[in-house]
Design a protein around this motif. Structure first.
Motif, PDB file in Angstrom:
ATOM      1  N   LEU A  77       0.832  -1.209   0.000  1.00 19.97           N
ATOM      2  CA  LEU A  77       0.000   0.000   0.000  1.00 19.97           C
ATOM      3  C   LEU A  77       0.866   1.258   0.000  1.00 19.97           C
ATOM      4  CD1 LEU A  77      -2.961  -0.514   2.513  1.00 19.97           C
ATOM      5  CD2 LEU A  77      -3.113  -0.105   0.064  1.00 19.97           C
ATOM      6  N   VAL A  78       1.886   1.251   0.839  1.00 18.27           N
ATOM      7  CA  VAL A  78       2.792   2.393   0.924  1.00 18.27           C
ATOM      8  C   VAL A  78       3.507   2.611  -0.400  1.00 18.27           C
ATOM      9  CG1 VAL A  78       4.865   3.279   2.048  1.00 18.27           C
ATOM     10  CG2 VAL A  78       3.102   2.150   3.414  1.00 18.27           C
ATOM     11  N   ARG A  79       4.047   1.557  -0.939  1.00 23.75           N
ATOM     12  CA  ARG A  79       4.783   1.676  -2.206  1.00 23.75           C
ATOM     13  C   ARG A  79       3.862   2.127  -3.339  1.00 23.75           C
ATOM     14  NH1 ARG A  79       9.646  -2.384  -2.633  1.00 23.75           N
ATOM     15  NH2 ARG A  79      10.229  -2.641  -0.452  1.00 23.75           N
ATOM     16  N   ALA A  80       2.646   1.606  -3.364  1.00 27.66           N
ATOM     17  CA  ALA A  80       1.715   1.971  -4.438  1.00 27.66           C
ATOM     18  C   ALA A  80       1.407   3.459  -4.420  1.00 27.66           C
ATOM     19  CB  ALA A  80       0.425   1.169  -4.308  1.00 27.66           C
ATOM     20  N   GLU A  81       1.247   4.030  -3.238  1.00 26.04           N
ATOM     21  CA  GLU A  81       0.931   5.456  -3.156  1.00 26.04           C
ATOM     22  C   GLU A  81       2.140   6.305  -3.545  1.00 26.04           C
ATOM     23  OE1 GLU A  81      -1.660   8.207  -3.247  1.00 26.04           O
ATOM     24  OE2 GLU A  81      -2.296   6.222  -2.568  1.00 26.04           O
ATOM     25  N   ILE A  82       3.324   5.843  -3.197  1.00 29.74           N
ATOM     26  CA  ILE A  82       4.538   6.580  -3.576  1.00 29.74           C
ATOM     27  C   ILE A  82       4.713   6.585  -5.089  1.00 29.74           C
ATOM     28  CG2 ILE A  82       7.058   6.586  -3.447  1.00 29.74           C
ATOM     29  CD1 ILE A  82       6.770   5.481  -0.580  1.00 29.74           C
ATOM     30  N   VAL A  83       4.544   5.434  -5.724  1.00 29.94           N
ATOM     31  CA  VAL A  83       4.738   5.395  -7.179  1.00 29.94           C
ATOM     32  C   VAL A  83       3.629   6.159  -7.897  1.00 29.94           C
ATOM     33  CG1 VAL A  83       6.032   3.231  -7.083  1.00 29.94           C
ATOM     34  CG2 VAL A  83       3.579   3.157  -7.496  1.00 29.94           C
ATOM     35  N   LYS A  84       2.423   6.118  -7.349  1.00 34.80           N
ATOM     36  CA  LYS A  84       1.319   6.889  -7.933  1.00 34.80           C
ATOM     37  C   LYS A  84       1.655   8.373  -7.923  1.00 34.80           C
ATOM     38  CE  LYS A  84      -3.588   7.931  -7.115  1.00 34.80           C
ATOM     39  NZ  LYS A  84      -4.743   7.642  -6.204  1.00 34.80           N
ATOM     40  N   ARG A  85       2.206   8.842  -6.829  1.00 37.66           N
ATOM     41  CA  ARG A  85       2.549  10.259  -6.711  1.00 37.66           C
ATOM     42  C   ARG A  85       3.606  10.667  -7.737  1.00 37.66           C
ATOM     43  NH1 ARG A  85       2.446  14.778  -3.799  1.00 37.66           N
ATOM     44  NH2 ARG A  85       4.399  15.871  -3.364  1.00 37.66           N
ATOM     45  N   HIS A  86       4.474   9.736  -8.092  1.00 42.16           N
ATOM     46  CA  HIS A  86       5.574  10.051  -9.003  1.00 42.16           C
ATOM     47  C   HIS A  86       5.320   9.574 -10.432  1.00 42.16           C
ATOM     48  CE1 HIS A  86       8.409  11.728  -6.085  1.00 42.16           C
ATOM     49  NE2 HIS A  86       7.847  10.898  -5.221  1.00 42.16           N
ATOM     50  N   GLY A  87       4.109   9.108 -10.701  1.00 37.90           N
ATOM     51  CA  GLY A  87       3.770   8.722 -12.063  1.00 37.90           C
ATOM     52  C   GLY A  87       4.449   7.454 -12.534  1.00 37.90           C
ATOM     53  N   GLU A  88       4.875   6.623 -11.591  1.00 33.69           N
ATOM     54  CA  GLU A  88       5.500   5.345 -11.947  1.00 33.69           C
ATOM     55  C   GLU A  88       4.402   4.284 -12.105  1.00 33.69           C
ATOM     56  OE1 GLU A  88       8.632   5.424 -12.466  1.00 33.69           O
ATOM     57  OE2 GLU A  88       9.612   6.845 -11.114  1.00 33.69           O
ATOM     58  N   ASP A  89       4.786   3.109 -12.604  1.00 31.94           N
ATOM     59  CA  ASP A  89       3.772   2.081 -12.805  1.00 31.94           C
ATOM     60  C   ASP A  89       4.100   0.751 -12.127  1.00 31.94           C
ATOM     61  OD1 ASP A  89       5.838   1.265 -14.390  1.00 31.94           O
ATOM     62  OD2 ASP A  89       4.725   1.292 -16.274  1.00 31.94           O
ATOM     63  N   ARG A  90       5.202   0.689 -11.377  1.00 34.90           N
ATOM     64  CA  ARG A  90       5.547  -0.551 -10.667  1.00 34.90           C
ATOM     65  C   ARG A  90       5.923  -0.204  -9.232  1.00 34.90           C
ATOM     66  NH1 ARG A  90      10.157  -3.613 -12.665  1.00 34.90           N
ATOM     67  NH2 ARG A  90      11.109  -1.562 -12.954  1.00 34.90           N
ATOM     68  N   ASN A  91       5.459  -1.021  -8.294  1.00 40.58           N
ATOM     69  CA  ASN A  91       5.718  -0.732  -6.888  1.00 40.58           C
ATOM     70  C   ASN A  91       7.204  -0.679  -6.550  1.00 40.58           C
ATOM     71  OD1 ASN A  91       3.015  -0.527  -6.353  1.00 40.58           O
ATOM     72  ND2 ASN A  91       2.923  -2.219  -4.891  1.00 40.58           N
ATOM     73  N   GLU A  92       8.022  -1.428  -7.297  1.00 39.83           N
ATOM     74  CA  GLU A  92       9.462  -1.410  -7.029  1.00 39.83           C
ATOM     75  C   GLU A  92      10.056  -0.019  -7.231  1.00 39.83           C
ATOM     76  OE1 GLU A  92       8.965  -4.789  -9.880  1.00 39.83           O
ATOM     77  OE2 GLU A  92       7.494  -3.727  -8.653  1.00 39.83           O
ATOM     78  N   GLU A  93       9.399   0.780  -8.081  1.00 42.56           N
ATOM     79  CA  GLU A  93       9.922   2.117  -8.360  1.00 42.56           C
ATOM     80  C   GLU A  93       9.856   3.027  -7.137  1.00 42.56           C
ATOM     81  OE1 GLU A  93      11.349   2.894 -11.273  1.00 42.56           O
ATOM     82  OE2 GLU A  93      10.973   0.824 -11.883  1.00 42.56           O
ATOM     83  N   ALA A  94       9.093   2.624  -6.106  1.00 40.09           N
ATOM     84  CA  ALA A  94       9.033   3.418  -4.875  1.00 40.09           C
ATOM     85  C   ALA A  94      10.406   3.571  -4.247  1.00 40.09           C
ATOM     86  CB  ALA A  94       8.073   2.765  -3.876  1.00 40.09           C
ATOM     87  N   LEU A  95      11.285   2.595  -4.488  1.00 42.57           N
ATOM     88  CA  LEU A  95      12.611   2.631  -3.886  1.00 42.57           C
ATOM     89  C   LEU A  95      13.457   3.786  -4.409  1.00 42.57           C
ATOM     90  CD1 LEU A  95      13.501  -1.176  -3.787  1.00 42.57           C
ATOM     91  CD2 LEU A  95      12.408   0.234  -2.043  1.00 42.57           C
ATOM     92  N   LYS A  96      13.068   4.390  -5.512  1.00 36.76           N
ATOM     93  CA  LYS A  96      13.785   5.555  -6.024  1.00 36.76           C
ATOM     94  C   LYS A  96      13.405   6.825  -5.277  1.00 36.76           C
ATOM     95  CE  LYS A  96      12.489   5.444 -10.307  1.00 36.76           C
ATOM     96  NZ  LYS A  96      12.391   5.635 -11.777  1.00 36.76           N
ATOM     97  N   HIS A  97      12.281   6.790  -4.569  1.00 37.02           N
ATOM     98  CA  HIS A  97      11.710   8.017  -4.023  1.00 37.02           C
ATOM     99  C   HIS A  97      11.597   8.040  -2.503  1.00 37.02           C
ATOM    100  CE1 HIS A  97      10.695   8.969  -8.152  1.00 37.02           C
ATOM    101  NE2 HIS A  97      10.079   7.806  -8.258  1.00 37.02           N
TER     102      HIS A  97
END
Length: 219
Positions: A77-97
């Motif tokens: 849930l946490v990762r999904a909201e982070i990637v949504k905020r940054h316009g990403e499409d995979r939960n793994e991308e949360a690690l960039k932010h």
């Protein structure tokens, strides 16, 4: 400050040395199933220069299997909201932010929180991660234990009375994390409820609350 590691690997090694110094409870079966060493801490995942850090309580089965914090049901849930905020499409991308970590970098037996004595043992390593290696200043905490982890660093060593009420989810708390040489790093702590599906009171509201906290934090 008990430790002053020069690199993040030295910090992880120091936390491992502390873990091996004296036994404490770990979920050995989960580590064995994941083919991971139960004495090796899973300290963090994500980016050390991210503006936002997320602090949770401790590791779960999914986190041990993946070798990184916040990847179970609540973590997704946490990762999904982070990637949504940054316009990403995979939960793994949360690690960039974001930087993702826990109050204790090990999994306790079952789903029970670690005793305060265990948190005290590993507090210096988590504090040094946040103060000495992570460059951001905005921290989101998940659940009561993670929020209360910061209490020693608040002015006066205690949160105001409002921190025990729902008002904490609208507030930010200034904390001073210790650095070498008697210095301190100032961070802003914004508590959130725990994102577990079992947390019926807050679970449905959590994505909206997290989105607001991320917006406040610039994360």
């Amino acid at each position: 400050m008990a430790h002053a590691a020069r690199t993040i690997e030295q910090l992880i090694d120091a936390a491992e040395a502390e873990a091996r110094r004296e036994p404490f409870p770990v979920d050995a079966a989960v580590y064995e199933h994941a083919k991971r060493d139960p004495g090796r801490p899973i300290l963090y995942a994500g980016t050390l220069d991210a503006p936002v850090a997320v602090l949770a309580r401790d590791l779960g089965r999914d986190e041990v299997a993946a070798g990184q914090p916040l990847i179970g049901a609540g973590g997704r849930l946490v990762r999904a909201e982070i990637v949504k905020r940054h316009g990403e499409d995979r939960n793994e991308e949360a690690l960039k932010h974001a930087l993702l970590t826990n109050t204790v970098p090990f999994k306790p037996p079952g789903n029970k929180a670690y005793a305060e004595s265990v948190r005290v043992r590993f507090r210096p390593f988590v504090a040094e991660l946040l103060a000495g290696f992570w460059t951001g200043t905005q921290v989101l905490t998940l659940g009561t234990e993670a929020f209360r982890w910061f209490e020693p660093y608040v002015e006066g060593g205690a949160f105001p009375e409002s921190a025990a009420t729902d008002a904490r989810f609208e507030a930010a708390y200034t904390c001073r994390l210790p650095l070498a040489g008697g210095k301190a790093k100032v961070v802003s702590v914004r508590p959130l409820p725990h994102p577990s599906p079992l947390n019926r009171r807050w679970y449905a509201k959590f994505p909206e609350m997290l989105a607001r906290r991320l917006a406040e934090s610039g994360g």
